[in-house]
Scaffold this motif. Sequence first.
Motif, PDB file in Angstrom:
ATOM      1  N   LEU A   1      41.152 187.861 102.931  1.00  0.00           N
ATOM      2  CA  LEU A   1      40.951 188.666 101.726  1.00  0.00           C
ATOM      3  C   LEU A   1      40.033 189.847 101.990  1.00  0.00           C
ATOM      4  CD1 LEU A   1      42.110 188.359  98.824  1.00  0.00           C
ATOM      5  CD2 LEU A   1      42.506 186.399 100.314  1.00  0.00           C
ATOM      6  N   ASP A   2      39.036 189.669 102.853  1.00  0.00           N
ATOM      7  CA  ASP A   2      38.162 190.797 103.220  1.00  0.00           C
ATOM      8  C   ASP A   2      38.983 191.935 103.812  1.00  0.00           C
ATOM      9  OD1 ASP A   2      35.933 189.464 102.361  1.00  0.00           O
ATOM     10  OD2 ASP A   2      35.232 188.887 104.357  1.00  0.00           O
ATOM     11  N   GLU A   3      39.896 191.592 104.701  1.00  0.00           N
ATOM     12  CA  GLU A   3      40.709 192.619 105.355  1.00  0.00           C
ATOM     13  C   GLU A   3      41.729 193.220 104.407  1.00  0.00           C
ATOM     14  OE1 GLU A   3      40.394 190.621 109.840  1.00  0.00           O
ATOM     15  OE2 GLU A   3      42.340 190.793 108.852  1.00  0.00           O
ATOM     16  N   LEU A   4      42.403 192.377 103.632  1.00  0.00           N
ATOM     17  CA  LEU A   4      43.421 192.869 102.715  1.00  0.00           C
ATOM     18  C   LEU A   4      42.817 193.764 101.635  1.00  0.00           C
ATOM     19  CD1 LEU A   4      45.535 189.610 102.335  1.00  0.00           C
ATOM     20  CD2 LEU A   4      46.273 191.730 103.420  1.00  0.00           C
ATOM     21  N   ASP A   5      41.617 193.428 101.188  1.00  0.00           N
ATOM     22  CA  ASP A   5      40.966 194.255 100.170  1.00  0.00           C
ATOM     23  C   ASP A   5      40.680 195.652 100.703  1.00  0.00           C
ATOM     24  OD1 ASP A   5      39.499 194.383  97.483  1.00  0.00           O
ATOM     25  OD2 ASP A   5      37.926 194.998  98.880  1.00  0.00           O
ATOM     26  N   ALA A   6      40.353 195.749 101.988  1.00  0.00           N
ATOM     27  CA  ALA A   6      40.089 197.063 102.585  1.00  0.00           C
ATOM     28  C   ALA A   6      41.378 197.849 102.775  1.00  0.00           C
ATOM     29  CB  ALA A   6      39.374 196.890 103.925  1.00  0.00           C
ATOM     30  N   MET A   7      42.465 197.171 103.119  1.00  0.00           N
ATOM     31  CA  MET A   7      43.707 197.868 103.455  1.00  0.00           C
ATOM     32  C   MET A   7      44.520 198.284 102.242  1.00  0.00           C
ATOM     33  SD  MET A   7      45.191 195.891 106.822  1.00  0.00           S
ATOM     34  CE  MET A   7      44.797 194.207 106.369  1.00  0.00           C
ATOM     35  N   LEU A   8      44.667 197.377 101.286  1.00  0.00           N
ATOM     36  CA  LEU A   8      45.620 197.594 100.205  1.00  0.00           C
ATOM     37  C   LEU A   8      45.053 198.475  99.093  1.00  0.00           C
ATOM     38  CD1 LEU A   8      47.051 193.974  99.908  1.00  0.00           C
ATOM     39  CD2 LEU A   8      48.049 195.922 101.117  1.00  0.00           C
ATOM     40  N   ALA A   9      45.935 199.225  98.472  1.00  0.00           N
ATOM     41  CA  ALA A   9      45.570 200.078  97.344  1.00  0.00           C
ATOM     42  C   ALA A   9      46.459 199.736  96.160  1.00  0.00           C
ATOM     43  CB  ALA A   9      45.731 201.540  97.728  1.00  0.00           C
TER      44      ALA A   9
ATOM     45  N   LYS B   1      54.210 195.026  92.983  1.00  0.00           N
ATOM     46  CA  LYS B   1      53.218 195.917  93.576  1.00  0.00           C
ATOM     47  C   LYS B   1      51.819 195.390  93.295  1.00  0.00           C
ATOM     48  CE  LYS B   1      53.144 198.930  89.507  1.00  0.00           C
ATOM     49  NZ  LYS B   1      53.358 200.313  88.998  1.00  0.00           N
ATOM     50  N   VAL B   2      50.852 195.895  94.046  1.00  0.00           N
ATOM     51  CA  VAL B   2      49.442 195.589  93.803  1.00  0.00           C
ATOM     52  C   VAL B   2      49.018 196.320  92.526  1.00  0.00           C
ATOM     53  CG1 VAL B   2      47.086 195.834  94.668  1.00  0.00           C
ATOM     54  CG2 VAL B   2      48.954 195.297  96.257  1.00  0.00           C
ATOM     55  N   THR B   3      48.450 195.579  91.585  1.00  0.00           N
ATOM     56  CA  THR B   3      48.053 196.192  90.320  1.00  0.00           C
ATOM     57  C   THR B   3      46.545 196.326  90.161  1.00  0.00           C
ATOM     58  OG1 THR B   3      48.171 194.016  89.248  1.00  0.00           O
ATOM     59  CG2 THR B   3      50.121 195.430  89.112  1.00  0.00           C
TER      60      THR B   3
ATOM     61  N   GLU C   1      45.302 191.363  92.689  1.00  0.00           N
ATOM     62  CA  GLU C   1      46.289 191.045  91.669  1.00  0.00           C
ATOM     63  C   GLU C   1      47.610 191.746  91.965  1.00  0.00           C
ATOM     64  OE1 GLU C   1      44.367 192.169  87.997  1.00  0.00           O
ATOM     65  OE2 GLU C   1      43.641 190.129  87.706  1.00  0.00           O
ATOM     66  N   ILE C   2      48.705 190.999  91.804  1.00  0.00           N
ATOM     67  CA  ILE C   2      50.060 191.491  92.055  1.00  0.00           C
ATOM     68  C   ILE C   2      50.901 191.161  90.834  1.00  0.00           C
ATOM     69  CG2 ILE C   2      52.104 191.172  93.517  1.00  0.00           C
ATOM     70  CD1 ILE C   2      50.133 190.455  95.812  1.00  0.00           C
ATOM     71  N   ASN C   3      51.758 192.088  90.437  1.00  0.00           N
ATOM     72  CA  ASN C   3      52.526 191.870  89.205  1.00  0.00           C
ATOM     73  C   ASN C   3      53.778 191.021  89.411  1.00  0.00           C
ATOM     74  OD1 ASN C   3      54.055 193.752  90.583  1.00  0.00           O
ATOM     75  ND2 ASN C   3      54.409 195.086  88.820  1.00  0.00           N
ATOM     76  N   ILE C   4      53.668 190.021  90.272  1.00  0.00           N
ATOM     77  CA  ILE C   4      54.674 188.971  90.422  1.00  0.00           C
ATOM     78  C   ILE C   4      53.985 187.671  90.040  1.00  0.00           C
ATOM     79  CG2 ILE C   4      56.228 187.749  91.989  1.00  0.00           C
ATOM     80  CD1 ILE C   4      56.249 190.237  93.773  1.00  0.00           C
ATOM     81  N   THR C   5      54.579 186.923  89.128  1.00  0.00           N
ATOM     82  CA  THR C   5      53.950 185.717  88.608  1.00  0.00           C
ATOM     83  C   THR C   5      53.499 184.782  89.728  1.00  0.00           C
ATOM     84  OG1 THR C   5      55.327 185.832  86.632  1.00  0.00           O
ATOM     85  CG2 THR C   5      54.257 183.728  87.088  1.00  0.00           C
ATOM     86  N   GLY C   6      52.221 184.382  89.676  1.00  0.00           N
ATOM     87  CA  GLY C   6      51.689 183.421  90.639  1.00  0.00           C
ATOM     88  C   GLY C   6      51.333 184.001  91.982  1.00  0.00           C
ATOM     89  N   CYS C   7      51.298 185.324  92.108  1.00  0.00           N
ATOM     90  CA  CYS C   7      51.069 185.923  93.428  1.00  0.00           C
ATOM     91  C   CYS C   7      49.710 186.595  93.586  1.00  0.00           C
ATOM     92  CB  CYS C   7      52.168 186.939  93.748  1.00  0.00           C
ATOM     93  SG  CYS C   7      53.693 186.155  94.292  1.00  0.00           S
ATOM     94  N   THR C   8      48.763 186.342  92.701  1.00  0.00           N
ATOM     95  CA  THR C   8      47.408 186.840  92.934  1.00  0.00           C
ATOM     96  C   THR C   8      46.888 186.247  94.238  1.00  0.00           C
ATOM     97  OG1 THR C   8      46.859 187.138  90.610  1.00  0.00           O
ATOM     98  CG2 THR C   8      45.026 186.797  92.096  1.00  0.00           C
ATOM     99  N   LEU C   9      46.400 187.094  95.141  1.00  0.00           N
ATOM    100  CA  LEU C   9      45.853 186.623  96.413  1.00  0.00           C
ATOM    101  C   LEU C   9      44.364 186.366  96.234  1.00  0.00           C
ATOM    102  CD1 LEU C   9      47.612 189.096  98.884  1.00  0.00           C
ATOM    103  CD2 LEU C   9      48.386 186.847  98.128  1.00  0.00           C
TER     104      LEU C   9
END
Length: 279
Positions: A263-271, A204-206, A232-240
């Motif tokens: 990243l601009d778009e993903l930052d707005a969408m993801l929680a 998940k997104v942390t 940041e994502i709690n899967i090793t190596g998956c920080t976007l």
Amino acid sequence: MKALIIIFLTLGIFGGAAYVGYRIFVQPQIALKQEKLLPAPPPPPDPALPEFNKCVAIRKSGKVVEARDALYAFLEHNPQSSKAEDAKNLLGEINTDILLSTMAAPEKETYVVQKGDVISRVASHWKTTGELIVRANNLQGPMLRIGQKLAISPAQFSLVISRKQDKVTVLNKGKFFKQYAVLEWPPSHAKKTVSKGAPKIVGKVTNKLSWLNGTRVTFMEKGYISSTHWIEINITGCTLHSVSDESAQKPPGVGIRLTPDALDELDAMLAKGDPVTLE
């Protein structure tokens, strides 16, 4: 005379055998080699091409919501079409055009700001992100005015990170929303190090971090729109992230590099807490 007859018979027998052998074994091999040298025949025309072109024409006419619906129908009916990837890319552009603007759409709500409202409280009430409210309404600062109208897009986003397809795909309520090409994988997720049939990893997104000139900023600050984002994502190596090798500002640990626009778009969408699957 007998000797000549024997010679002619011998030549006839062996010559015929040689000819038969040539026809059976040698000639097919020569024909096969010649066939391989020929250019590949053109693929048959895609029967779904007229339907895809119709979707493009609707988009060009300015009927954005209608084009979105047409593309979803196209992908549902023609998942194997040669235009499926083009349809996904066009659909993703349309989806974010609608989401990150005040453009009218059936799923959108209009909220009228009340006394005491702040962006974070409105976002919590509508189960969306403050970043999305800022981007969608082109807010230049954190202040809201009583009576101000805000475009709100309730959504349930999730991510699928695919090593096989080299893509990060956003889903909304389990349905395709947009896909982004991966520019760089960390060594642990490079294709050569991933065994065939590797199991999916669920996380998940942390956290979400935004930086401006080396200083962390939030969506409540004026510099947010032009900041650099990490997810940041709690899967090793998956920080976007979108940090190139030449940048002195590195994301925590190693991660997956996308374009700054992604990243601009993903930052707005993801929680925080949004589900992520690595496959």
